[in-house]
Design an enzyme around this catalytic site. Structure first.
Site, PDB file in Angstrom:
ATOM      1  N   ARG A  29     -38.429 -50.598   6.539  1.00 38.64           N
ATOM      2  CA  ARG A  29     -38.241 -49.234   7.034  1.00 38.64           C
ATOM      3  C   ARG A  29     -39.474 -48.425   6.653  1.00 38.64           C
ATOM      4  O   ARG A  29     -39.996 -48.570   5.529  1.00 38.64           O
ATOM      5  CB  ARG A  29     -36.996 -48.572   6.413  1.00 38.64           C
ATOM      6  CG  ARG A  29     -35.668 -49.022   6.999  1.00 38.64           C
ATOM      7  CD  ARG A  29     -35.477 -48.554   8.451  1.00 38.64           C
ATOM      8  NE  ARG A  29     -34.214 -48.989   9.006  1.00 38.64           N
ATOM      9  CZ  ARG A  29     -34.031 -50.107   9.701  1.00 38.64           C
ATOM     10  NH1 ARG A  29     -35.048 -50.907   9.941  1.00 38.64           N
ATOM     11  NH2 ARG A  29     -32.842 -50.401  10.200  1.00 38.64           N
ATOM     12  N   GLU A  83     -41.558 -42.952  13.098  1.00 43.69           N
ATOM     13  CA  GLU A  83     -41.562 -43.797  14.293  1.00 43.69           C
ATOM     14  C   GLU A  83     -40.657 -43.282  15.406  1.00 43.69           C
ATOM     15  O   GLU A  83     -40.874 -43.599  16.579  1.00 43.69           O
ATOM     16  CB  GLU A  83     -41.176 -45.240  13.941  1.00 43.69           C
ATOM     17  CG  GLU A  83     -39.729 -45.430  13.534  1.00 43.69           C
ATOM     18  CD  GLU A  83     -39.394 -46.896  13.241  1.00 43.69           C
ATOM     19  OE1 GLU A  83     -40.125 -47.529  12.469  1.00 43.69           O
ATOM     20  OE2 GLU A  83     -38.395 -47.389  13.791  1.00 43.69           O
TER      21      GLU A  83
HETATM   22  P1  NAD Z   1     -30.111 -57.401   2.847  1.00 43.01           P
HETATM   23  O1  NAD Z   1     -29.122 -56.338   2.568  1.00 43.01           O
HETATM   24  O2  NAD Z   1     -29.628 -58.787   3.126  1.00 43.01           O
HETATM   25  O3  NAD Z   1     -31.145 -57.508   1.630  1.00 43.01           O
HETATM   26  C1  NAD Z   1     -31.733 -56.408   1.028  1.00 43.01           C
HETATM   27  C2  NAD Z   1     -32.137 -56.822  -0.382  1.00 43.01           C
HETATM   28  O4  NAD Z   1     -32.851 -55.734  -0.958  1.00 43.01           O
HETATM   29  C3  NAD Z   1     -30.937 -57.120  -1.296  1.00 43.01           C
HETATM   30  O5  NAD Z   1     -31.110 -58.366  -1.935  1.00 43.01           O
HETATM   31  C4  NAD Z   1     -30.961 -55.976  -2.287  1.00 43.01           C
HETATM   32  O6  NAD Z   1     -30.480 -56.340  -3.584  1.00 43.01           O
HETATM   33  C5  NAD Z   1     -32.442 -55.647  -2.320  1.00 43.01           C
HETATM   34  N1  NAD Z   1     -32.731 -54.348  -2.880  1.00 43.01           N
HETATM   35  C6  NAD Z   1     -31.920 -53.270  -3.020  1.00 43.01           C
HETATM   36  N2  NAD Z   1     -32.563 -52.284  -3.655  1.00 43.01           N
HETATM   37  C7  NAD Z   1     -33.798 -52.748  -3.939  1.00 43.01           C
HETATM   38  C8  NAD Z   1     -34.930 -52.201  -4.606  1.00 43.01           C
HETATM   39  N3  NAD Z   1     -34.892 -50.973  -5.138  1.00 43.01           N
HETATM   40  N4  NAD Z   1     -36.032 -52.949  -4.717  1.00 43.01           N
HETATM   41  C9  NAD Z   1     -36.074 -54.206  -4.205  1.00 43.01           C
HETATM   42  N5  NAD Z   1     -35.042 -54.784  -3.578  1.00 43.01           N
HETATM   43  C10 NAD Z   1     -33.919 -54.061  -3.439  1.00 43.01           C
HETATM   44  O7  NAD Z   1     -31.008 -56.852   4.044  1.00 43.01           O
HETATM   45  P2  NAD Z   1     -31.892 -57.710   5.057  1.00 43.01           P
HETATM   46  O8  NAD Z   1     -31.051 -58.161   6.196  1.00 43.01           O
HETATM   47  O9  NAD Z   1     -32.690 -58.713   4.315  1.00 43.01           O
HETATM   48  O10 NAD Z   1     -32.842 -56.570   5.634  1.00 43.01           O
HETATM   49  C11 NAD Z   1     -33.809 -55.928   4.832  1.00 43.01           C
HETATM   50  C12 NAD Z   1     -34.299 -54.700   5.553  1.00 43.01           C
HETATM   51  O11 NAD Z   1     -35.019 -55.111   6.736  1.00 43.01           O
HETATM   52  C13 NAD Z   1     -33.159 -53.824   6.119  1.00 43.01           C
HETATM   53  O12 NAD Z   1     -32.731 -52.879   5.172  1.00 43.01           O
HETATM   54  C14 NAD Z   1     -33.772 -53.170   7.318  1.00 43.01           C
HETATM   55  O13 NAD Z   1     -34.242 -51.902   6.910  1.00 43.01           O
HETATM   56  C15 NAD Z   1     -34.956 -54.075   7.675  1.00 43.01           C
HETATM   57  N6  NAD Z   1     -34.850 -54.655   9.023  1.00 43.01           N
HETATM   58  C16 NAD Z   1     -35.916 -54.535   9.861  1.00 43.01           C
HETATM   59  C17 NAD Z   1     -35.876 -55.103  11.131  1.00 43.01           C
HETATM   60  C18 NAD Z   1     -37.052 -55.018  12.080  1.00 43.01           C
HETATM   61  O14 NAD Z   1     -36.884 -55.237  13.285  1.00 43.01           O
HETATM   62  N7  NAD Z   1     -38.256 -54.748  11.614  1.00 43.01           N
HETATM   63  C19 NAD Z   1     -34.723 -55.776  11.543  1.00 43.01           C
HETATM   64  C20 NAD Z   1     -33.660 -55.898  10.647  1.00 43.01           C
HETATM   65  C21 NAD Z   1     -33.732 -55.330   9.391  1.00 43.01           C
END
Ligand code: NAD
Length: 328
Positions: free
Chosen positions: A232, A261
């Protein structure tokens, strides 16, 4: 159920129509805002994407219009005021995981492009320029990679980078036991930023992660390091990153997301004057690669998004357990 689908492009309509389980869908190309919330009158449910804004003001209007359900066709929910939605009695359902490999593979595409400069080689060769000057990269094999967030996408990213022969150090406040058993080493955020030649962000945008990459944390980076953000935009303080690129602290930047964005991404603005000076400056760097939030954009992910969105809608109608509910 009557569903108003916002921020719709041809590809959304194609997949939602294909996997619709019998709902009445009305498509709106524009994102939901407080200015156009009137459009939701008479709909029981909305289907929203990453740049639709459901803040308190919008949610109050949604409640008055009779909306009872928001179907997010994405994983992140930072664009919805979840507490306000609970107060209004509006349920939020999301698609928690859809092809995490799609986003992980896009992050790696950005790393490979920035490193080996294939985008520049493509343009050069088309102009008859076969020189190698300024195209030199580095081996990923043996490279130190910092992984911030080891959830669904972080795990997929880890597997691929391991295959390249990278040394990976991760930070996550909730380390994953299975990954630890597989040999992944966790450290503090500071350790990871100090150690890595490439840092890839895979954590959600939360109050505690907002601008986690800022003037202070950028001082920890190795000189010339690469930063990749496919999570994000708000994770990064853009002006600070621009300063780090100018000073050479950052050697490469790959962004699939950008804090402002919603004004830009997903739209063809090629005939307009760019009003956003920060992105204009970012575009001017030779070592910056920007894509328009396309990490998720594969056939497999679009299918999973559509299928989960409709199974969420059906569970709501049937009064079944809402596995994908977002609660405060
Ligand atoms: P997820 O919930 O499976 O994993 C997120 C991880 O981040 C978890 O393991 C959590 O413990 C960890 N986390 C929480 N707080 C944290 C911190 N302060 N520092 C480091 N890690 C921390 O989510 P995901 O499916 O792996 O997705 C991750 C992110 O990717 C989403 O939040 C979304 O914003 C983004 N995303 C982007 C796209 C894209 O098209 N670019 C698509 C899907 C998701």
């Amino acid at each position: 159920m009557r569903v108003a689908v916002f921020s719709t492009f041809s590809y959304d309509q194609e997949f939602l129509d294909q996997y619709n389980t019998g709902h009445e869908l009305l498509y709106f190309p524009q994102p939901l805002t407080s200015q156009n919330v009137i459009l939701t009158k008479g709909f029981e449910a909305l289907c929203l994407f990453v740049n639709d804004k459901a803040d308190r003001e919008v949610l109050v209007a949604l409640k008055a219009n009779g909306v009872r359900l928001i179907l997010l066709r994405c994983a992140g929910f930072n664009n919805v005021d979840v507490e306000a939605a609970a107060e209004m009695g509006i349920k939020i359902l999301r698609v928690p995981a859809y092809s995490p490999e799609a986003v992980a593979e896009h992050a790696i595409a950005m790393i490979l492009t920035l490193n080996r400069k294939t985008h520049k080689a493509y343009n050069r060769i088309r102009e008859g320029n076969f020189s190698l000057e300024k195209l030199m990269g580095f081996n990923l094999h043996g490279c130190k990679v910092g992984l911030i967030g080891t959830g669904n996408i972080g795990k997929a990213f880890y597997k691929i980078m391991k295959g390249f022969g990278c040394e990976i150090l991760a930070y996550d406040p909730f380390p994953d036991q299975v990954l630890t058993q597989q040999g992944l080493i966790y450290g503090s955020l500071e350790d990871v930023l100090r150690d890595a030649e490439i840092v890839s962000l895979h954590c959600p945008l939360l109050p505690e992660t907002s601008h986690m990459i800022n003037r202070e944390t950028l001082k920890l980076f190795r000189r010339g390091a690469m930063l990749i953000n496919t999570s994000r935009g708000g994770l990064i303080a853009t002006a600070d990153v621009i300063a780090a690129l100018k000073s050479g602290r950052l050697g490469y930047l790959g962004l699939d997301v950008y804090e402002q964005e919603s004004e830009l991404f997903f739209h063809d603005l090629s005939g307009d004057v760019l009003q956003d000076d920060l992105i204009a400056r970012l575009i001017s760097f030779p070592n910056v690669l920007i894509t328009s939030h396309q990490g998720f954009f594969t056939r497999e992910a679009m299918q999973q998004i559509a299928e989960t969105t409709f199974s969420n809608a059906d569970a709501f109608i049937l009064g079944s357990v809402l596995h994908n509910e977002v609660k405060p």
